[in-house]
Scaffold this motif. Sequence first.
Motif, mmCIF file in Angstrom:
data_model
loop_
_atom_site.group_PDB
_atom_site.id
_atom_site.type_symbol
_atom_site.label_atom_id
_atom_site.label_comp_id
_atom_site.label_asym_id
_atom_site.label_seq_id
_atom_site.Cartn_x
_atom_site.Cartn_y
_atom_site.Cartn_z
ATOM 1 N N GLU A 165 -19.099 3.299 -51.521
ATOM 2 C CA GLU A 165 -19.636 1.934 -51.523
ATOM 3 C C GLU A 165 -20.338 1.566 -50.225
ATOM 4 O O GLU A 165 -20.124 2.176 -49.175
ATOM 5 N N LEU A 167 -19.909 -2.925 -45.404
ATOM 6 C CA LEU A 167 -20.116 -4.361 -45.178
ATOM 7 C C LEU A 167 -19.827 -4.687 -43.725
ATOM 8 O O LEU A 167 -18.829 -4.214 -43.170
ATOM 9 N N GLU A 212 -13.239 -10.189 -41.466
ATOM 10 C CA GLU A 212 -12.389 -10.171 -42.661
ATOM 11 C C GLU A 212 -11.457 -11.372 -42.709
ATOM 12 O O GLU A 212 -11.074 -11.915 -41.680
ATOM 13 N N LYS A 245 -6.107 -4.541 -38.926
ATOM 14 C CA LYS A 245 -5.752 -3.272 -39.592
ATOM 15 C C LYS A 245 -5.756 -2.062 -38.672
ATOM 16 O O LYS A 245 -5.060 -1.090 -38.928
ATOM 17 N N GLU A 255 -11.496 -5.924 -51.398
ATOM 18 C CA GLU A 255 -10.486 -5.390 -52.319
ATOM 19 C C GLU A 255 -9.624 -6.533 -52.829
ATOM 20 O O GLU A 255 -9.586 -7.618 -52.249
HETATM 21 P P1 AMP Z 1 -8.908 -1.511 -48.212
HETATM 22 O O1 AMP Z 1 -7.795 -0.502 -48.313
HETATM 23 O O2 AMP Z 1 -9.893 -1.487 -49.321
HETATM 24 O O3 AMP Z 1 -8.400 -2.864 -47.795
HETATM 25 O O4 AMP Z 1 -9.714 -1.095 -46.906
HETATM 26 C C1 AMP Z 1 -9.083 -0.994 -45.650
HETATM 27 C C2 AMP Z 1 -10.009 -1.492 -44.582
HETATM 28 O O5 AMP Z 1 -11.202 -0.683 -44.545
HETATM 29 C C3 AMP Z 1 -10.523 -2.904 -44.817
HETATM 30 O O6 AMP Z 1 -9.641 -3.875 -44.401
HETATM 31 C C4 AMP Z 1 -11.813 -2.884 -44.019
HETATM 32 O O7 AMP Z 1 -11.529 -3.078 -42.653
HETATM 33 C C5 AMP Z 1 -12.314 -1.484 -44.222
HETATM 34 N N1 AMP Z 1 -13.268 -1.476 -45.346
HETATM 35 C C6 AMP Z 1 -13.019 -1.283 -46.652
HETATM 36 N N2 AMP Z 1 -14.117 -1.362 -47.407
HETATM 37 C C7 AMP Z 1 -15.142 -1.631 -46.547
HETATM 38 C C8 AMP Z 1 -16.552 -1.824 -46.690
HETATM 39 N N3 AMP Z 1 -17.157 -1.741 -47.888
HETATM 40 N N4 AMP Z 1 -17.273 -2.079 -45.591
HETATM 41 C C9 AMP Z 1 -16.682 -2.148 -44.372
HETATM 42 N N5 AMP Z 1 -15.366 -1.971 -44.165
HETATM 43 C C10 AMP Z 1 -14.591 -1.710 -45.220
#
Ligand code: AMP
Length: 427
Positions: A187, A190, A194, A216, A285
């Motif tokens: 993907e 971005l 957050e 995180k 997410e």
């Molecule tokens: P998730 O497990 O999907 O929450 O992803 C963990 C962390 O990865 C997120 O809190 C973001 O800091 C980073 N992250 C996930 N997806 C993206 C994205 N599309 N663009 C930038 N950072 C992302």
Amino acid sequence: MNVAIIGSGGREHAIALKIIESKNLSLLYCIPGNPGTELIASNISINPSDHNAIIEFCRSNKIDLVVIGPEQPLVDGLADRLRVEGITVFGPSSNAAQIESSKSFAKKIMNDAGVPTAQYKNFSSAQINEASEYLNGINYPTVIKADGLAAGKGVLICNNITEAELAIREIFEQKIFGTSGNEIIIEEFLEGEEASVFAITDGENFVCLPAAQDHKRIGDGDTGKNTGGMGAYAPAPIVSKALSDEIENTIIAPVIRQMRKTGNKFVGCLYAGLMITKSGLKVIEFNCRFGDPETQVVLPVLEGDFLGLLYSAASGNINLNAVRYSGGCSVCVVAASKGYPDEYDKGLIIEGLDYKDDQIIIYHAGTKMDLNNIVTNGGRVLGITSVLKTFDLQLAKKKAYDALNKISFDGMYFRKDISDKALKYIQ
Ligand code: AMP
Ligand code: GLY
């Protein structure tokens, strides 16, 4: 009301502490709980994966409400089993929990509901060549995610095509995320800040709690590896009233509607992980449960009847006025084991847990009793949390770190910048 909370982390300790404020509570059980919950509830030594034993316990102890903390028992269908037995439960069905357990399911719900999220494409392990080809035509950095559950660690941010090629080989061939990586999504990256928002819902109506911000990465200034969360604060001033309305109208309401429409009615806490980008709000997410450590700061800034909120949502008729924002603020700093999120030692004696201050809560996460000592038993050990009645994040930060300085164990590690990101919005 007799209540049982499933789980053993800081989040469950926070839920327990909030629930005991309710006048309607008779007995509170934590299954299995931790040394922190033991002080305020009865810990019951049943493994959350043993659904039969949980049902048996609920029957013999006349449990009126079960609150399921972690994602795994939800994904495994514990809420479905309890509902079949006629036991009221706060937490989604296994089908609805797919909003967290399958990133492609979540993306489909969002696309069909017109909810803004990063552009993406999904691939199965049989499509490794197609995935590899796709990497030629995209911009970098890019984000590669395991489709399934990976304890918050299934996301790889790749700065160039070489890193991305390596990532798909690690996921598909070396199986670094096990079967959770049988499918991936690639993907768009971005950029922005957050925020985490919890929507409590009976499947139809909902109430959003004050927004929080998690931290995180392991290192100060958001550097180093991703973790389960190194600290949080609430409310997050980046989420203005206007933004909060937009989140409700363009993200939460359409997703709850779409889940219901597709036969996946969502009852429980829908967690939206959001990126506030220059071109607007986007969903990173969804989780099917309260976040950790965000819960540890969001619940203390609520007043009213939190148990009433959960019970009304679980019973299908949510009381939208059960809780309200107190006007205060909260900062939680996680004390972690040296080495986390990689290898770390356990069993180290924790000193200073008798520290008392009515503006400080010491949440237990990875701790256990060992003879007469409380010792470390996980990567994220404690959440040292300040709670103020007024909105003064600078003071809340100072209070949390002052308390943290009174607590120690061998190799205790913590970030020093929790809540700093908020300061630019309030000066
Ligand atoms: P998730 O497990 O999907 O929450 O992803 C963990 C962390 O990865 C997120 O809190 C973001 O800091 C980073 N992250 C996930 N997806 C993206 C994205 N599309 N663009 C930038 N950072 C992302
Ligand atoms: N704090 C991130 C999570 O609970 O997934």
